[in-house]
Scaffold this active site. Sequence first.
Site, PDB file in Angstrom:
ATOM      1  CG  ASP A 165       4.704  -7.745   8.932  1.00  0.00           C
ATOM      2  OD1 ASP A 165       5.497  -8.152   9.390  1.00  0.00           O
ATOM      3  OD2 ASP A 165       4.306  -9.100   8.468  1.00  0.00           O
ATOM      4  N   GLY A 196       0.789  -1.044  -0.519  1.00  0.00           N
ATOM      5  CA  GLY A 196      -0.229   0.392   0.043  1.00  0.00           C
ATOM      6  C   GLY A 196       0.962   0.890   0.489  1.00  0.00           C
ATOM      7  CB  THR A 229       2.234   0.474   6.005  1.00  0.00           C
ATOM      8  OG1 THR A 229       0.856   0.464   6.425  1.00  0.00           O
ATOM      9  CG2 THR A 229       3.563   0.673   7.157  1.00  0.00           C
ATOM     10  CG  ASP A 252      -2.114   0.100   8.308  1.00  0.00           C
ATOM     11  OD1 ASP A 252      -3.529   1.643   8.334  1.00  0.00           O
ATOM     12  OD2 ASP A 252      -2.158  -0.433   7.191  1.00  0.00           O
ATOM     13  NE  ARG A 292      -1.024  -4.788  -1.318  1.00  0.00           N
ATOM     14  CZ  ARG A 292      -1.964  -3.262  -0.934  1.00  0.00           C
ATOM     15  NH1 ARG A 292      -2.718  -2.972  -1.802  1.00  0.00           N
ATOM     16  NH2 ARG A 292      -1.761  -2.554   0.366  1.00  0.00           N
ATOM     17  CG  ASP A 346       0.675  -2.454  10.451  1.00  0.00           C
ATOM     18  OD1 ASP A 346       1.041  -1.548  10.045  1.00  0.00           O
ATOM     19  OD2 ASP A 346      -0.292  -3.401   9.817  1.00  0.00           O
ATOM     20  NE  ARG A 373      -8.708  -4.374   4.592  1.00  0.00           N
ATOM     21  CZ  ARG A 373      -8.544  -4.305   4.016  1.00  0.00           C
ATOM     22  NH1 ARG A 373      -6.715  -4.615   3.176  1.00  0.00           N
ATOM     23  NH2 ARG A 373      -8.732  -3.833   2.580  1.00  0.00           N
TER      24      ARG A 373
HETATM   25  P1  ADP Z   1       3.012  -4.344   2.760  1.00  0.00           P
HETATM   26  O1  ADP Z   1       3.991  -4.376   2.012  1.00  0.00           O
HETATM   27  O2  ADP Z   1       2.161  -3.330   2.738  1.00  0.00           O
HETATM   28  O3  ADP Z   1       2.259  -5.211   4.004  1.00  0.00           O
HETATM   29  P2  ADP Z   1       1.275  -6.446   0.893  1.00  0.00           P
HETATM   30  O4  ADP Z   1       1.550  -7.067   2.217  1.00  0.00           O
HETATM   31  O5  ADP Z   1       0.277  -6.545  -0.248  1.00  0.00           O
HETATM   32  O6  ADP Z   1       2.055  -5.148   1.861  1.00  0.00           O
HETATM   33  O7  ADP Z   1       2.371  -6.924   0.399  1.00  0.00           O
HETATM   34  C1  ADP Z   1       2.969  -6.355  -0.382  1.00  0.00           C
HETATM   35  C2  ADP Z   1       3.808  -7.340  -1.524  1.00  0.00           C
HETATM   36  O8  ADP Z   1       5.332  -8.153  -0.420  1.00  0.00           O
HETATM   37  C3  ADP Z   1       3.267  -8.840  -2.221  1.00  0.00           C
HETATM   38  O9  ADP Z   1       2.215  -7.951  -2.911  1.00  0.00           O
HETATM   39  C4  ADP Z   1       4.391  -9.386  -2.227  1.00  0.00           C
HETATM   40  O10 ADP Z   1       5.015  -8.951  -3.920  1.00  0.00           O
HETATM   41  C5  ADP Z   1       5.384  -9.426  -1.218  1.00  0.00           C
HETATM   42  N1  ADP Z   1       5.022 -10.113  -0.550  1.00  0.00           N
HETATM   43  C6  ADP Z   1       4.290 -10.051   0.692  1.00  0.00           C
HETATM   44  N2  ADP Z   1       4.091 -11.402   1.524  1.00  0.00           N
HETATM   45  C7  ADP Z   1       5.048 -12.051   0.861  1.00  0.00           C
HETATM   46  C8  ADP Z   1       5.353 -13.497   1.367  1.00  0.00           C
HETATM   47  N3  ADP Z   1       4.828 -14.446   2.118  1.00  0.00           N
HETATM   48  N4  ADP Z   1       6.969 -14.281   0.617  1.00  0.00           N
HETATM   49  C9  ADP Z   1       6.901 -13.634  -0.324  1.00  0.00           C
HETATM   50  N5  ADP Z   1       6.000 -12.412  -0.490  1.00  0.00           N
HETATM   51  C10 ADP Z   1       5.638 -11.438  -0.133  1.00  0.00           C
END
Ligand code: ADP
Length: 334
Positions: A116, A24, A139, A141, A85, A143, A185
């Site tokens: 995260d 995000g 982020t 959030d 994403r 968090d 969330r």
């Molecule tokens: P944020 O970084 O804001 O928490 P997301 O959880 O959507 O956002 O994660 C962003 C991107 O990071 C995902 O679309 C994916 O490409 C990568 N990612 C997230 N979790 C994993 C994972 N467990 N293993 C590998 N890549 C991941």
Amino acid sequence: MNLRLPAFPKKKKLSSFAVLTSGGDAPGMNAAVRAVVRYGIANGCEVHGIIKGYSGLIEGLFQRMDASSVANILQRGGTILKTDRCEEFYKKSVRREAAEILRRRGIQGLVVIGGDGSFTGASLLEAETGFPTIGVPGTIDNDIAGTDDTIGFDTAVNTAIDAIDRIRDTASSHDRIFLVEVMGRSSGFIALEVGIGGGAETIIVPERKESLASICSTIDRGIRRGKTSSIIVVAEGEKAGLSAQLAGDLEKRGYKSRVCILGHTQRGGSPTAHDRMLASALGASAAAFLMGGKSNAMVGVQRGVVTLVPFKSVIGVKKGIPPELLTLAQVLAT
Ligand code: ADP
């Protein structure tokens, strides 16, 4: 905001690295990109921008950055590098390919600005391929464990408080209860700060179950004291439509309310001075640590000091909201 920088490693261990934004978007990501790029270039490194996060990495969307490619972005929301994403990045084979792509271009390290999930991707990339990565918490959030603050949080809170101040005008003109839904969330940090800063009568956060009876009794207490309107701040929670459901439940008990969902308005906009400062310090520190041979970690801020925190102490670790602040919010609203 009284930030302090730590001593950075003295020796330069790499001469070329890349930076991407992922997950995000958050206000201040641009300021962080600018700091990463300018710090790297000022210290004799080649810096590459990757467009569209991990998707762009796999697709080879690289852009060689110079000092002027990040000119005039400090004050802009969103991210000039775009974000995405990327489902593909969950696959080990794709991450292996990503490391190959970076190495073929002579790139020796990667700065990931995100949350995260993005850090999980970065940490797996390093664990599986030995490719050095470092994270910058971006982020709204707040968090992320291991850092007191994340880039974008302060701006999002200020945007939401500004909205609440306006909503309160209408709430008091019409003697109404307003449910204001903010982002969050699984984390109530935004709701908590917005609730306290906006003088909400009640704050609903995912971390603490609040019964309908207790919400009603808070409203009633206010009415007995002569209050004719109330603001209830609701963190969106995992399931969509929480505030609408709550409005329905209140209606059944005889309380008429209106719902206002702030939604994506909280994500955009020009970053506050606080977020610009935080992003500048964390971005530059990420570049400095990576260039000095540090990796598999996030740069965070702890009690005002920029600190390198290993990914294993960050990823998947829940950062709880301070319960005493929830109590404070209740006391101040009575
Ligand atoms: P944020 O970084 O804001 O928490 P997301 O959880 O959507 O956002 O994660 C962003 C991107 O990071 C995902 O679309 C994916 O490409 C990568 N990612 C997230 N979790 C994993 C994972 N467990 N293993 C590998 N890549 C991941």
